[in-house]
Design a protein around this motif. Structure first.
Motif, short mmCIF file in Angstrom:
data_model
loop_
_atom_site.label_atom_id
_atom_site.label_comp_id
_atom_site.label_asym_id
_atom_site.label_seq_id
_atom_site.Cartn_x
_atom_site.Cartn_y
_atom_site.Cartn_z
N GLY A 148 0.36 -1.04 -0.04
CA GLY A 148 -0.38 0.20 -0.13
C GLY A 148 0.83 1.27 -0.34
N LEU A 149 0.70 2.47 -1.25
CA LEU A 149 1.71 3.74 -1.02
C LEU A 149 0.51 4.33 -0.65
N LYS A 150 1.37 4.96 0.10
CA LYS A 150 0.66 6.18 1.25
C LYS A 150 1.08 7.68 0.43
N LYS A 151 2.83 7.65 0.25
CA LYS A 151 2.79 8.71 0.20
C LYS A 151 4.47 8.27 -1.28
N VAL A 152 4.00 9.42 -1.78
CA VAL A 152 5.33 8.48 -3.27
C VAL A 152 6.18 10.33 -3.17
N PHE A 153 7.62 10.19 -2.82
CA PHE A 153 7.83 11.12 -3.41
C PHE A 153 8.61 11.14 -4.95
N VAL A 154 9.83 11.39 -5.97
CA VAL A 154 10.07 10.92 -7.08
C VAL A 154 11.19 12.73 -7.57
N VAL A 249 10.68 7.79 -3.62
CA VAL A 249 10.83 7.60 -1.30
C VAL A 249 9.92 6.67 -1.21
N VAL A 250 8.82 6.09 -0.56
CA VAL A 250 7.73 6.21 -0.75
C VAL A 250 7.39 5.25 1.19
N GLU A 251 6.28 6.43 1.56
CA GLU A 251 5.39 5.32 2.92
C GLU A 251 4.51 4.18 2.35
N THR A 252 4.73 3.61 2.83
CA THR A 252 4.07 2.52 2.88
C THR A 252 2.27 2.41 3.85
N GLU A 311 13.63 3.48 -0.15
CA GLU A 311 14.05 4.63 -1.64
C GLU A 311 14.49 4.02 -1.98
N LEU A 312 14.24 4.20 -2.98
CA LEU A 312 14.86 2.74 -4.09
C LEU A 312 15.47 3.84 -5.31
N PHE A 313 15.80 3.00 -6.12
CA PHE A 313 15.99 4.20 -7.69
C PHE A 313 15.79 2.52 -8.94
N VAL A 314 15.68 3.38 -10.21
CA VAL A 314 15.19 3.18 -11.11
C VAL A 314 15.41 3.75 -12.60
N ALA A 315 15.57 2.51 -13.35
CA ALA A 315 16.18 3.48 -14.86
C ALA A 315 15.78 2.61 -15.76
N GLY A 316 14.58 3.01 -16.33
CA GLY A 316 14.49 2.53 -17.61
C GLY A 316 14.33 3.08 -19.32
N ASP A 317 14.51 2.02 -20.08
CA ASP A 317 14.48 2.40 -21.35
C ASP A 317 13.25 3.33 -22.09
N GLN A 318 13.12 5.04 -21.57
CA GLN A 318 12.82 6.45 -22.32
C GLN A 318 11.66 5.96 -23.73
N LEU A 319 12.22 5.49 -24.26
CA LEU A 319 11.93 4.41 -25.79
C LEU A 319 10.96 3.80 -25.64
N LEU A 320 11.76 2.70 -24.99
CA LEU A 320 10.68 1.04 -24.57
C LEU A 320 9.39 1.53 -23.57
#
Lengths: 336, 336
Positions: A148-154, A249-252, A311-320
């Motif tokens: 359950g995501l309560k707060k999400v900071f990106v 960063v997420v609060e759950t 706290e986490l880090f993601v990387a994804g191909d913007q074109l894909l």
């Protein structure tokens, strides 16, 4: 729709996203019977080398586009706004639109197939989400379901590819000029991007956020079906060529441990868990580029929210995943 | 200490920070009577061009360093740990150390002069904070005083200069290689930095954060005198040459509006308010580089914390406010 030998149209086939759309369909064996590449008068008649062979570009008309089974729109929102409904109307084609034109329209599903792909089965016009949103969403959805995501900071680290091929060209030219001590020009971006960081993508809104930032809020809420999801974003252009990264960063609602989050993400569709800091393994553009899956790592208990935070880090191909792949996955879901 | 004709020593004068230290002292008319540049045997005897003229590098010895009034250490933590106490002991020199060796030592003040500069008047050994911390601190302190900081979330965009001149060189060589399609080498950084993003600075801790990230937490708490300040950080290296940027979300104790925050920051020492999005003005490395003040902008009401929250963006020169300038300001405070 039959899943065999579909007539597929691509509008915007020469753009960064359009090129990837054709590659992804081919690589995923999407059942393309006939492929028509549409363009305006300027490009019609030209030939394009594609994985499906040499293709002659067809002059766009609503009438011709309506003859397709599926039409991908990889062009501007203005074009989509005018033509997408006409192409889709009645017994026209299924339209999958990469622009922001219809994303928040109540009658148009906004789809990340790992999350709400079932909506693709009945719609005639489907919106493909913003790149930053789609990349965050595949990582956040499994966490939302489990904890359950309560707060999400990106905070985002967005590549030049978000501005298409002209953006990538301007970055390369700017880097070359900068290395020689020459002036770095800015036409695509609001300021020189090479050797710089620009905390400004898309237009500013009255609330001080940019549209790019608000898209993350608006679109994630719609895709997740959580209209009041507390999510905010700072969107920043950095001098990389391809693949967007995001610090999150997420609060759950429920307690969560990094290992529980890893267990969930390791099984999640569209996600590649890359989280072995001791081996120097974490999400990075050089590895995520040209990959379908979004890399997720640096998972740790957030110091502020404690056992209800990550706290986490993601990387994804913007074109894909941020564009072409997600659009083709929507098409796949529509015929599944 | 007398404020006239001080004998100043610099250890590490050829490094990126050391070079700026000398420039900053000169530009701020710091009362340098005699300047001694110390180095190991490898560099002793060489000459250096400085704003104070051509200087011959002196072989470092504790005895010679103790003869100075003030000694700046711009070298490794290991060197500082061994020699700083010996240089400062008894009637030795005031030592201002740029390394992390003593920052968390209870007996050693950790100073950002705009915040706690009065501590410089009595100490013999003073620690200069981590670059990311110092840059965030000058922006956050006035907000803390006016509105009370309850929670602080930081994501950083750190330049190659954080790894000194070798880091900047590796970035430039990597960019040149990448533009030619050649392999990008990584010796200074754990992975190729050009065209990439590396969510890893300094070593990993048991809690999953890096030391760089924990420095922001530990050091900000000490500088602010708020031992339980709720602050977390994701520290990310990006392919820029100089100036760190930071995306920051704060929750405040008291209600706050963006305009109230701007009014406070406009008057704050060490801060330059750059917050006119309609004129495309916001903090950016290309403008903040070689500037003393930390740029602060993109100030808006955070969507999640509402009237008790702000989202903002800062950019500050890592070699100046993040290192050399702050060190010289500490020296100024010590003789004020």
């Amino acid at each position: 729709m039959s899943a065999e030998n579909l007539h597929v149209g691509v509008i915007g086939a020469t753009g960064a996203v359009g090129v990837e759309l054709i590659n992804v369909m081919f690589d995923r064996n999407f059942p393309v019977g006939e492929l028509t590449l549409f363009a305006s008068e300027r490009s019609a008649g030209k030939t394009l080398e594609t994985k499906y062979g040499t293709k002659t570009v067809t002059l766009f008309s609503v009438e011709e586009a309506r003859k397709c089974d599926i039409v991908f729109l990889a062009v501007s929102g203005d074009f989509a706004k005018e033509y997408a409904p006409q192409i889709a109307a009645g017994d026209g084609a299924l339209v999958i639109d990469n622009s922001s034109a219809f994303r928040l329209n109540d009658d148009v599903p906004l789809i990340v197939p790992e999350i709400n792909g079932d909506l693709a089965k009945t719609a005639k016009l489907i919106a493909n989400p913003n790149c930053t949103t789609a990349i965050a969403a595949v990582a956040l959805w499994p966490l939302h379901q489990a904890f359950g995501l309560k707060k999400v900071f990106v905070s985002t680290y967005q590549a030049a590819s978000g501005a298409g091929q002209p953006g990538m060209n301007e970055l390369r030219e700017g880097l070359a000029a900068g290395l020689k001590g020459e002036e770095i020009k800015a036409e695509v971006f609001s300021h020189p991007l090479a050797f710089n960081v620009i905390p400004h993508i898309d237009t500013f809104q009255e609330n001080g956020y940019t549209r790019e930032e608000m898209k993350v809020t608006w679109e994630t809420r719609k895709i997740f079906g959580v209209p009041d999801l507390a999510i905010s974003c700072t969107a920043v252009r950095i001098p990389t060529e391809r693949t967007h990264s995001e610090s999150i960063v997420v609060e759950t609602e429920k307690p969560v441990t990094p290992q529980a989050a890893r267990d969930v993400l390791a099984k999640a569709r569209g996600v590649k868990l890359v989280d072995n800091p001791e081996k120097l393994e974490y999400p990075m553009p050089i590895n995520a580029t040209k990959q379908y899956d979004v890399e997720v790592g640096r998972i740790r208990t957030n110091l502020i929210f404690g056992d209800h935070g990550l706290e986490l880090f993601v990387a994804g191909d913007q074109l894909l995943k941020g564009a072409a792949l997600n659009a083709v996955q929507i098409a796949e879901a529509s015929i599944a």
